[in-house]
Enzyme design. Sequence first.
Site, PDB file in Angstrom:
ATOM      1  N   CYS B  95       7.767  -6.391   3.868  1.00  0.00           N
ATOM      2  CA  CYS B  95       7.449  -5.507   5.004  1.00  0.00           C
ATOM      3  C   CYS B  95       6.159  -5.956   5.691  1.00  0.00           C
ATOM      4  O   CYS B  95       6.147  -6.969   6.365  1.00  0.00           O
ATOM      5  CB  CYS B  95       7.388  -4.064   4.541  1.00  0.00           C
ATOM      6  SG  CYS B  95       7.484  -2.896   5.907  1.00  0.00           S
ATOM      7  N   HIS B 222      12.243  -2.744   1.379  1.00  0.00           N
ATOM      8  CA  HIS B 222      11.372  -2.624   0.199  1.00  0.00           C
ATOM      9  C   HIS B 222      12.169  -2.649  -1.102  1.00  0.00           C
ATOM     10  O   HIS B 222      12.479  -1.583  -1.644  1.00  0.00           O
ATOM     11  CB  HIS B 222      10.609  -1.298   0.273  1.00  0.00           C
ATOM     12  CG  HIS B 222       9.518  -1.287   1.293  1.00  0.00           C
ATOM     13  ND1 HIS B 222       8.243  -1.698   1.018  1.00  0.00           N
ATOM     14  CD2 HIS B 222       9.522  -0.910   2.598  1.00  0.00           C
ATOM     15  CE1 HIS B 222       7.491  -1.568   2.102  1.00  0.00           C
ATOM     16  NE2 HIS B 222       8.245  -1.099   3.080  1.00  0.00           N
ATOM     17  N   GLU B 224      11.110  -3.179  -4.002  1.00  0.00           N
ATOM     18  CA  GLU B 224      10.317  -2.559  -5.080  1.00  0.00           C
ATOM     19  C   GLU B 224      10.517  -1.044  -5.120  1.00  0.00           C
ATOM     20  O   GLU B 224      10.244  -0.409  -6.123  1.00  0.00           O
ATOM     21  CB  GLU B 224       8.842  -2.929  -4.943  1.00  0.00           C
ATOM     22  CG  GLU B 224       8.031  -2.127  -3.934  1.00  0.00           C
ATOM     23  CD  GLU B 224       8.280  -2.497  -2.473  1.00  0.00           C
ATOM     24  OE1 GLU B 224       9.218  -3.278  -2.207  1.00  0.00           O
ATOM     25  OE2 GLU B 224       7.551  -1.996  -1.592  1.00  0.00           O
ATOM     26  N   GLU B 232      17.834   5.590  -5.438  1.00  0.00           N
ATOM     27  CA  GLU B 232      18.781   5.269  -4.370  1.00  0.00           C
ATOM     28  C   GLU B 232      19.273   6.503  -3.622  1.00  0.00           C
ATOM     29  O   GLU B 232      19.535   7.546  -4.218  1.00  0.00           O
ATOM     30  CB  GLU B 232      19.995   4.521  -4.952  1.00  0.00           C
ATOM     31  CG  GLU B 232      20.862   3.912  -3.866  1.00  0.00           C
ATOM     32  CD  GLU B 232      22.090   3.180  -4.416  1.00  0.00           C
ATOM     33  OE1 GLU B 232      22.362   3.320  -5.623  1.00  0.00           O
ATOM     34  OE2 GLU B 232      22.744   2.493  -3.628  1.00  0.00           O
TER      35      GLU B 232
END
Lengths: 271, 267
Positions: B95, B222, B224, B232
Site C-alpha cells: 500500500c 493488505h 497482512e 475475512e
Amino acid sequence: MAAASIDGAIRNIIAVGGSLDHLAIMDNFCWCSADESQRLGELKDAAKACYDYAVKYGTPYISGKDSMFNDFKGFNAKGEAIKISVPPTLLISSISVMPDVTKAVSLDPKFAEDLIYILGETNEEELGGSEYFAMHKALGNKIPKVDADKAITLYKKFEQATDQRLISSALSPTYGGLGLTLAKKAIAAQLGMDLKLPKTQRADHFLFSESASRFVVTIAPNNKEKFEKLFSGDFTAIGTITESPEFKIEGIIDTDLKTLEKAYKKTFKDF
Amino acid sequence: MKPKVIILTGYGINSEEETAFAFNQTGSESEIVHINDLIDGHKKLEDYQIFCLPGGFSYSDDTGSGIAIANKLHNNLKEQILNFAKSDKLVLGICNGFQMLANLGLVPGLDGNYGERTIALMHNNTTRHQCRWIHMKSTSQKCIWTKDIEIMHLPISHGEGNFYCESNILKRLQDQDQIAFTYCHPDGSPAKGEIPTNPNGALADIGAICDESGRIFGIMPHPERFNSFTNEDGWELKKEALIREGKEIPTKGAGLKIFENASTYFS
C-alpha cells in the site's frame, strides 16, 4: 426509554456472542434544556434507570459522557426567536470479551431451509413511541417495559446456545420491531423468507411492537430438537429461509428482496 | 535459519505490527526499525534478508502518498537501498509502501535501473478512499511473492491506488511478466477497469507488480490484514458451511501465503 436503551445495548452484545459475565457498558446522555424542571426530572429518572439496570444485569459503567444542552436558539426567516431541541436521548454502548471468536454470530441468515424463530415475548400493546405509530402520526401511551429477571434467564440460555454453536444468525429487534428485523435479515443474506405469524395476536401490532429483550434467530434444521429443548417456553417458530428472493408473510405481505432493499436504503423524506 | 526481516516504521507508517505478525507466523523473524535508526547507522540493511515498507499514512500523505518518505529514504539511504535491491534479497512494499517503492524507482526497475521512477499510483478515480475487500488474480510466473497463488481475496484501504504508466512501460511490464496481481471478479475473470471490481481505475487492472527479477514486490491491498480466518469479509458464512460439513474451522488467513513464499525463498 432508559431501561430499553440499556437492555438494547446488552442484548445486542448477547446476540453476537458476548456474555453477561464479562460485559461493560457506557452511558452517553444527549439531553436538552437542562435548566427546565421537566427535562431535569426526566434526567433524574434516566439516571435512576442506569443505576437500577446496571445493578440488576451486573454490568458496570466503565465510561460515559453528557451533553446537557443540545438546543439551538436563534431566529427564523421572519426574525422571530425560535428554539429547537433534540428529544432527550440516552445512548448506551456495550463491550464484551469472547474466549473464542469463531463462536461469534452474525446477523445474516446462512442457508435456505434454515428455521426462523423469535425468542422472548412480544407484547403487542408496547407500541408507544414506536416507528409504526410515528408513521401513523400517533404517539401512543404504552411504552416497552423491561423485565430484567426474565431477560437475564433468556440471555443465559442464549449464551449456552452460542457456546454450543446452535444459532446460525441472530439480530435483536429495536426500532420497527420484528417486521424490520426480519426484513433486515433477509436483505443481509439475500435469501427469502416464508413466514407465518401466530394467530393469537393482531398482525400489525405483533410485527411492529418494540418490546425489549427479544431476538430473531435462524438455525440449521439439524439443531431443531436441541434448540427447542434449550429454549422451551421462550420460542415462537415463524417460518423458513428460502432460496428464492421472496419475502412472504402468509395473508399479509408478498414482496421481494429488491423492493425491501430499495425501501431500506432510500434517503429519509425531505432529504 | 529463519530469514531476518526489517520492517520500517516512523512518520505515520501504521501497519508495522500486523506485518511483523504475518512474517513471524510464516517462518521469518521480523524486527520493526525506526527509519532514523537506519539513517543514524544504529541498524544496517545488509544485516537483513527481507526489507519491508509497510502500509500507513507517512507524512499524512501530504504532497502525495509516499512521496515525502521516499525522498527521505532517497536522500539518506540511497546507497544502502540500491545495494540491497541489487543483491539476492527480497523487498516488499504494501500500500503506502508500494507507493514508496514506486517513487524510489525500485519497481518496476526496468533494465535493472533501480532508482528511476517510471510508474505512478494516482488518486482513485472513484475520488474517495476505498476500504473494503476485493479479488485479485495472480498473473506472473516470475514473482517470488505470489508463487502458487491463483485468486486471492484481500482487503484494500487506499485513496491513491490508481496505477498508471506510459504505454511503452506497460508493454514491457506485460512482456517481461512483471504484473503480479490484477483486480478480478470472484471467478477470476478480469475487471476490465470496471468499478467496483477494479477499485481505483488502475491501468490494465494492475494491483501489484514486481521488478525484473521477481524479488521486489509492490502491492496495493493488505495481505497482512488477512492473517486469520476470521479477518475475512464473510467468514461467518464460511464457518457455518464448514460446521455443517463436519469440517474443522481453520485459524490462518489466506493472505499469509505471500509471507510464506518469502521465507520459503531462503530455505
